[in-house]
Write a protein that holds these residues in place. Sequence first.
Motif, short mmCIF file in Angstrom:
data_model
loop_
_atom_site.label_atom_id
_atom_site.label_comp_id
_atom_site.label_asym_id
_atom_site.label_seq_id
_atom_site.Cartn_x
_atom_site.Cartn_y
_atom_site.Cartn_z
N ARG A 161 0.83 -1.20 0.00
CA ARG A 161 0.00 0.00 0.00
C ARG A 161 0.87 1.25 0.00
O ARG A 161 0.59 2.22 -0.70
CB ARG A 161 -0.92 -0.03 1.22
CG ARG A 161 -2.11 0.90 1.08
CD ARG A 161 -3.19 0.55 2.08
NE ARG A 161 -3.76 -0.77 1.87
CZ ARG A 161 -4.06 -1.63 2.83
NH1 ARG A 161 -3.83 -1.32 4.09
NH2 ARG A 161 -4.58 -2.80 2.54
N GLY A 180 2.13 1.89 -3.41
CA GLY A 180 1.05 2.41 -4.23
C GLY A 180 0.80 3.89 -3.97
O GLY A 180 0.69 4.68 -4.91
N ILE A 181 0.80 4.25 -2.70
CA ILE A 181 0.54 5.65 -2.35
C ILE A 181 1.68 6.53 -2.86
O ILE A 181 1.45 7.60 -3.44
CB ILE A 181 0.36 5.79 -0.82
CG1 ILE A 181 -0.95 5.11 -0.40
CG2 ILE A 181 0.36 7.24 -0.39
CD1 ILE A 181 -1.11 4.92 1.10
N THR A 193 3.63 6.01 -5.39
CA THR A 193 3.51 6.13 -6.84
C THR A 193 2.45 7.17 -7.20
O THR A 193 2.66 8.02 -8.06
CB THR A 193 3.11 4.77 -7.46
OG1 THR A 193 4.00 3.77 -6.97
CG2 THR A 193 3.18 4.82 -8.97
N LEU A 194 1.35 7.07 -6.49
CA LEU A 194 0.22 7.98 -6.76
C LEU A 194 0.61 9.43 -6.50
O LEU A 194 0.23 10.34 -7.22
CB LEU A 194 -0.95 7.57 -5.85
CG LEU A 194 -2.35 7.70 -6.43
CD1 LEU A 194 -2.47 6.86 -7.68
CD2 LEU A 194 -3.37 7.25 -5.39
N THR A 249 3.67 10.54 -9.17
CA THR A 249 3.38 10.65 -10.60
C THR A 249 2.97 12.08 -11.02
O THR A 249 3.59 12.63 -11.94
CB THR A 249 2.33 9.61 -11.02
OG1 THR A 249 2.78 8.33 -10.61
CG2 THR A 249 2.13 9.62 -12.52
N THR A 271 9.87 7.59 -8.97
CA THR A 271 8.48 7.27 -9.28
C THR A 271 8.36 5.88 -9.89
O THR A 271 7.54 5.06 -9.48
CB THR A 271 7.91 8.31 -10.28
OG1 THR A 271 8.20 9.61 -9.80
CG2 THR A 271 6.43 8.13 -10.47
N MET A 317 6.59 2.51 -8.59
CA MET A 317 5.55 1.91 -9.43
C MET A 317 5.88 0.44 -9.70
O MET A 317 5.02 -0.43 -9.62
CB MET A 317 5.47 2.68 -10.75
CG MET A 317 4.21 2.42 -11.55
SD MET A 317 4.28 3.17 -13.18
CE MET A 317 4.23 4.90 -12.80
N TYR A 362 5.32 -1.60 -6.54
CA TYR A 362 3.88 -1.77 -6.31
C TYR A 362 3.30 -2.81 -7.26
O TYR A 362 2.62 -3.75 -6.83
CB TYR A 362 3.17 -0.42 -6.49
CG TYR A 362 1.67 -0.52 -6.39
CD1 TYR A 362 1.06 -0.86 -5.19
CD2 TYR A 362 0.87 -0.32 -7.52
CE1 TYR A 362 -0.31 -0.98 -5.11
CE2 TYR A 362 -0.50 -0.44 -7.43
CZ TYR A 362 -1.09 -0.77 -6.23
OH TYR A 362 -2.44 -0.91 -6.15
#
Lengths: 242, 225
Positions: free
Chosen positions: A28, A31-32, A34-35, A38, A214, A218, A221
Amino acid sequence: MSVETEATGHVDDTQDDVQVAPPSGRRRLFGILTLVLTPILLVMAMLYAPEDLAQGPAQRIFYIHVPSAWIGFLAFFVVFVSSIAFLATGKRKYDDTAAASAEVGVIFTTGVMITGPLWGRPVWGVYWTWDPRLTSFLMLWLIYLSYIVLRGYVPDPARRARFSAVLGIVGFFDVPIVYLSVRWWRSEHPLQLVFQRGGLPAEMLVTLLVGVATFTFMYLYLLSLRTRTGRLRERSDEEVAQ
Amino acid sequence: MSWASSAVIIAGKDLRLEMRTRDVIASVGLFVLLVVVTASFAFPTSGEGREGVAAGVLWMAFLFAALLGMGRSMAIEKEDGCLEGLMLSPAARESIFLGKLLANLGFTWAVEVVILPVFVVLLQLAPGSGLVLLALCALLGTLGLVTVGTLFAAMAVHTRGREAILPLLVMPVSVPVMIAAVKTSEAALTGAWSSGATSWLLLMVGYDALFLLVALATFPHVMEE
């Protein structure tokens, strides 16, 4: 060993004799990150980094193209190491990692194969040229595409794991030889330098590093997610077979 | 019994089978001839620079020959449980690999020896003193193709695709050998042994040695049951 706490998750990782994937908490976090990174990367690539005098705005694709290529290489290196680990130990988790990393690596290198021509057309005047770097990258991409096709064509999971590990090892050893042979092949036609390095402005370097960060998150993730998805699919196949 | 003699016995079995049925040599030989003839229509095989085109055509034909031969030689093992028999035999897995490799080399070289004179005549080539270089190149290049091919054929035979899968696996990985072999053959057909040809031969030696080791190390895992 981690516990899946999502309300929708029917799977409790603690019931596994083999760990399904990196702990879901870490996944998680990847994922966060990366989010968050980006949009930052996009803004930095578009606004913060200075425009290249010679190449104009097309150069900005560099901040996506180069990190994808580097992380693609990393992904295939992970396939190689996991393949050796699988053949040495026979542990299924290494095969899961290799399969997931190959898939994510192919996605990233496909990105490289798409962004490269987009940049090449305005700057070189052609979408494609048989430059050593481009040609060996194309071969790398084809080798790992064949890896994924092979996995789809071996029905027996134990065999699939062994066969794809062999290809993961052979393919990785092949890459430097491909590069060498393609360089010699093209040596009679000197080509323009792809990158005039040295003296990349600080803003460009920082943006590139943000790009690498990044894409690394990614990758981690997606790797974690694909490993888990693959594992769950295998288990559902087994349950259906029973 | 040493590993070498086991390998020779396995290769001998394949060659004896081939001598009796003439399956591979007949079908693959004719196929390769057809490839060369068709390519003569498809490419400009006369005039300036035809040696380069000819070298490419020749190696595409050799690649197809190797792929067909290797696929066939493994498919035969799959029939009637021959593969299980081989694995139950006291021969080491490495010996099985070397035996199949020797047999595949034998078939492919045999097809090449038959096709090469036809090819030289049809494409009006005059290799002359380049013939030695051409032979050396065919030996080393074929060894490279057949080394990775024998390893992958043992895998492909267990896949759903079988015939379709083997080329998919062999062709990307064998690109360095193909480039080296085509370049060396081009030099040979123009009759010149250049320093470039020596580098290409060395590259093939390196490729062959590396993948022979990798194949010997990984083949036991392919044959595991």
